[in-house]
Design a protein around this motif. Structure first.
Motif, PDB file in Angstrom:
ATOM      1  N   UNK A  14       0.802  -1.210   0.000  1.00 24.25           N
ATOM      2  CA  UNK A  14       0.000   0.000   0.000  1.00 24.25           C
ATOM      3  C   UNK A  14       0.838   1.264   0.000  1.00 24.25           C
ATOM      4  N   UNK A  15       0.349   2.287   0.666  1.00 27.00           N
ATOM      5  CA  UNK A  15       0.984   3.602   0.628  1.00 27.00           C
ATOM      6  C   UNK A  15       2.412   3.546   1.178  1.00 27.00           C
ATOM      7  N   UNK A  16       3.411   3.966   0.393  1.00 26.63           N
ATOM      8  CA  UNK A  16       4.800   3.822   0.823  1.00 26.63           C
ATOM      9  C   UNK A  16       5.238   4.840   1.864  1.00 26.63           C
ATOM     10  N   UNK A  17       4.430   5.892   2.088  1.00 21.85           N
ATOM     11  CA  UNK A  17       4.804   6.926   3.058  1.00 21.85           C
ATOM     12  C   UNK A  17       4.331   6.603   4.466  1.00 21.85           C
ATOM     13  N   UNK A  18       3.497   5.564   4.596  1.00 21.79           N
ATOM     14  CA  UNK A  18       2.965   5.188   5.895  1.00 21.79           C
ATOM     15  C   UNK A  18       3.570   3.900   6.400  1.00 21.79           C
ATOM     16  N   UNK A  19       2.770   3.127   7.112  1.00 22.49           N
ATOM     17  CA  UNK A  19       3.270   1.902   7.741  1.00 22.49           C
ATOM     18  C   UNK A  19       3.166   0.681   6.832  1.00 22.49           C
ATOM     19  N   UNK A  20       2.637   0.859   5.619  1.00 22.89           N
ATOM     20  CA  UNK A  20       2.429  -0.304   4.749  1.00 22.89           C
ATOM     21  C   UNK A  20       3.700  -1.100   4.462  1.00 22.89           C
ATOM     22  N   UNK A  21       4.847  -0.467   4.129  1.00 22.44           N
ATOM     23  CA  UNK A  21       6.036  -1.283   3.856  1.00 22.44           C
ATOM     24  C   UNK A  21       6.472  -2.124   5.041  1.00 22.44           C
ATOM     25  N   UNK A  22       6.449  -1.543   6.255  1.00 20.97           N
ATOM     26  CA  UNK A  22       6.892  -2.327   7.411  1.00 20.97           C
ATOM     27  C   UNK A  22       5.879  -3.412   7.770  1.00 20.97           C
ATOM     28  N   UNK A  23       4.574  -3.133   7.562  1.00 16.96           N
ATOM     29  CA  UNK A  23       3.571  -4.168   7.806  1.00 16.96           C
ATOM     30  C   UNK A  23       3.734  -5.330   6.836  1.00 16.96           C
ATOM     31  N   UNK A  24       3.993  -5.020   5.574  1.00 22.34           N
ATOM     32  CA  UNK A  24       4.182  -6.075   4.573  1.00 22.34           C
ATOM     33  C   UNK A  24       5.358  -6.959   4.964  1.00 22.34           C
ATOM     34  N   UNK A  25       6.458  -6.333   5.378  1.00 17.47           N
ATOM     35  CA  UNK A  25       7.645  -7.100   5.759  1.00 17.47           C
ATOM     36  C   UNK A  25       7.389  -7.946   7.003  1.00 17.47           C
ATOM     37  N   UNK A  26       6.713  -7.359   8.000  1.00 21.28           N
ATOM     38  CA  UNK A  26       6.394  -8.126   9.209  1.00 21.28           C
ATOM     39  C   UNK A  26       5.503  -9.319   8.890  1.00 21.28           C
ATOM     40  N   UNK A  27       4.545  -9.105   8.002  1.00 18.19           N
ATOM     41  CA  UNK A  27       3.590 -10.156   7.680  1.00 18.19           C
ATOM     42  C   UNK A  27       4.276 -11.367   7.061  1.00 18.19           C
ATOM     43  N   UNK A  28       5.107 -11.133   6.061  1.00 15.54           N
ATOM     44  CA  UNK A  28       5.696 -12.271   5.345  1.00 15.54           C
ATOM     45  C   UNK A  28       6.727 -12.994   6.192  1.00 15.54           C
ATOM     46  N   UNK A  29       7.094 -12.425   7.326  1.00 14.15           N
ATOM     47  CA  UNK A  29       8.023 -13.103   8.224  1.00 14.15           C
ATOM     48  C   UNK A  29       7.311 -14.040   9.195  1.00 14.15           C
ATOM     49  N   UNK A  30       5.970 -14.049   9.179  1.00 12.99           N
ATOM     50  CA  UNK A  30       5.206 -14.839  10.145  1.00 12.99           C
ATOM     51  C   UNK A  30       5.005 -16.276   9.662  1.00 12.99           C
ATOM     52  N   UNK A  31       5.474 -17.224  10.432  1.00 13.92           N
ATOM     53  CA  UNK A  31       5.325 -18.635  10.068  1.00 13.92           C
ATOM     54  C   UNK A  31       3.861 -19.061  10.020  1.00 13.92           C
ATOM     55  N   UNK A  32       3.024 -18.531  10.944  1.00 15.52           N
ATOM     56  CA  UNK A  32       1.629 -18.973  10.972  1.00 15.52           C
ATOM     57  C   UNK A  32       0.838 -18.433   9.789  1.00 15.52           C
ATOM     58  N   UNK A  33       1.308 -17.369   9.144  1.00 14.52           N
ATOM     59  CA  UNK A  33       0.683 -16.907   7.903  1.00 14.52           C
ATOM     60  C   UNK A  33       1.113 -17.785   6.741  1.00 14.52           C
ATOM     61  N   UNK A  34       2.404 -18.064   6.662  1.00 11.33           N
ATOM     62  CA  UNK A  34       2.908 -18.906   5.565  1.00 11.33           C
ATOM     63  C   UNK A  34       2.363 -20.328   5.647  1.00 11.33           C
ATOM     64  N   UNK A  35       1.944 -20.766   6.831  1.00 11.84           N
ATOM     65  CA  UNK A  35       1.389 -22.111   6.948  1.00 11.84           C
ATOM     66  C   UNK A  35      -0.035 -22.189   6.416  1.00 11.84           C
ATOM     67  N   UNK A  36      -0.682 -21.037   6.243  1.00 13.99           N
ATOM     68  CA  UNK A  36      -2.058 -21.007   5.769  1.00 13.99           C
ATOM     69  C   UNK A  36      -2.200 -20.536   4.330  1.00 13.99           C
TER      70      UNK A  36
END
Length: 348
Positions: A14-36
């Motif tokens: 999403x918007x690169x000036x806000x929290x979207x880049x860090x949220x995207x990075x945090x999300x893909x680092x989550x094992x329980x997301x990748x398991x689903x």
């Protein structure tokens, strides 16, 4: 890890000036997301890497160019690098045309992947409405944009989901002075049917839907307006004749208390803030926005771009995680239903 038939989720940055880049990075680092789900992130790798630096995570991704006929290995996350934004062009916490162009192009690419059968659902980290309109002056909301890209001609609506409680609405992004004139028996009935359909798609066998009134105290028997008597109650009755477990209209100032306490699974409100205020008070950092009525789930966190904390690495990933997990659940159920319908001996 789970079975290799996990749904593919196209995740647009999403918007690169806000929290979207860090949220995207945090999300893909989550094992329980990748398991689903099998994630395909869409954006600019430079923007993503800056988000990962801010978030202090080092997720593993395989970068591929756009147009790739991708096959995702078990446990693998792909990054489709559109290479279309230098992070140096973006000032943090400032809405810009460049930021809007970036987010829209990522989202368009994700929608096309799902439209063309290459992804099972779409998610995106938060957009900034001002940036989107700077990039596309006719931009109204995600529903209208998505419908154009996907070619949808049937009704769609926005839902807010907070764990087991849903909020649907009859009108959305319009001026408050226009709400009463936009209400009709047909429109409310249609909203009820779409709400029931989407909730069943998320696994609720017979969702209990409370319908809010428009006026204070649901009109107080006609003392404060007659929309409840003339429009809303007949629409609820029409939904009940369709087998929908709908009740109302109820006063909007108490119906969410009853729903929170378990009396209902959803509240259908007449306008945007009638439901949004209640849902965000109940769980601002956990709510999910679902675009319902499309051929595939589209989900995003219900909160915004949080310019006030952008770049500090403290943004909660909870709502973004919930959005992806809801999209994965709905996509998996839809695939299961299609397989069951196609099985030998299946009846219509």
């Amino acid at each position: 890890m789970s079975a290799p038939n996990r749904p593919i989720i196209a995740l647009a940055m999403g918007d690169p000036a806000g929290i979207s880049p860090e949220l995207t990075a945090k999300l893909v680092a989550l094992d329980d997301v990748r398991s689903k789900a099998r994630l395909v992130v869409i954006g600019d790798r430079r923007v993503f890497d800056e988000g990962a630096r801010v978030a202090a995570v080092k997720p593993e991704l395989k970068t591929v160019p756009p147009g790739t006929n991708f096959a995702i290995e078990d446990g693998e996350t792909l990054f489709v690098d559109l290479a279309h934004l230098d992070p140096a062009q973006i000032e943090r916490a400032v809405a810009s045309e460049a930021g809007g162009v970036f987010a829209l192009e990522n989202y368009r690419h994700a929608l096309i992947l799902a439209r063309d059968g290459k992804a099972d659902a779409v998610c995106f980290t938060p957009f900034n409405k001002r940036a989107m309109r700077l990039a596309r002056p006719v931009y109204d909301d995600e529903i209208a944009f998505s419908a154009v890209v996907v070619g949808l001609t049937t009704p769609a609506s926005e839902f807010n989901v907070l764990e087991k409680l849903w909020n649907a609405r009859v009108t959305s992004h319009i001026a408050l002075r226009e709400v009463a004139s936009r209400l009709s028996i047909e429109r409310i009935h249609r909203a009820l049917k779409l709400t029931d359909q989407c909730m069943r798609g998320a696994g609720l066998a017979r969702p209990r839907i409370a319908v809010a009134g428009l006026n204070p105290h649901a009109g107080d028997g006609g003392n404060f307006g007659t929309e409840e008597i003339d429009i809303i109650a007949p629409a609820v009755a029409a939904g009940q004749r369709d087998g929908i477990a709908a009740q109302g209209p109820f006063p909007a100032d108490t119906v969410f208390v009853r729903a929170r306490d378990g009396a209902f699974d959803a509240v259908l409100t007449m306008y945007h803030d009638q439901g949004q205020i209640a849902m965000k008070l109940l769980g601002f950092d956990r709510g999910v926005t679902l675009l319902g009525g499309f051929p595939f789930p589209i989900c995003t966190p219900a909160h915004g771009t949080a310019y006030d904390i952008a770049g500090r690495g403290i943004a909660s990933v909870g709502a973004t995680k919930a959005a992806v997990l809801l999209a994965a659940e709905m996509a998996s159920r839809a695939a299961g239903s299609r397989s069951q319908a196609a099985a030998p001996g299946a009846t219509a």
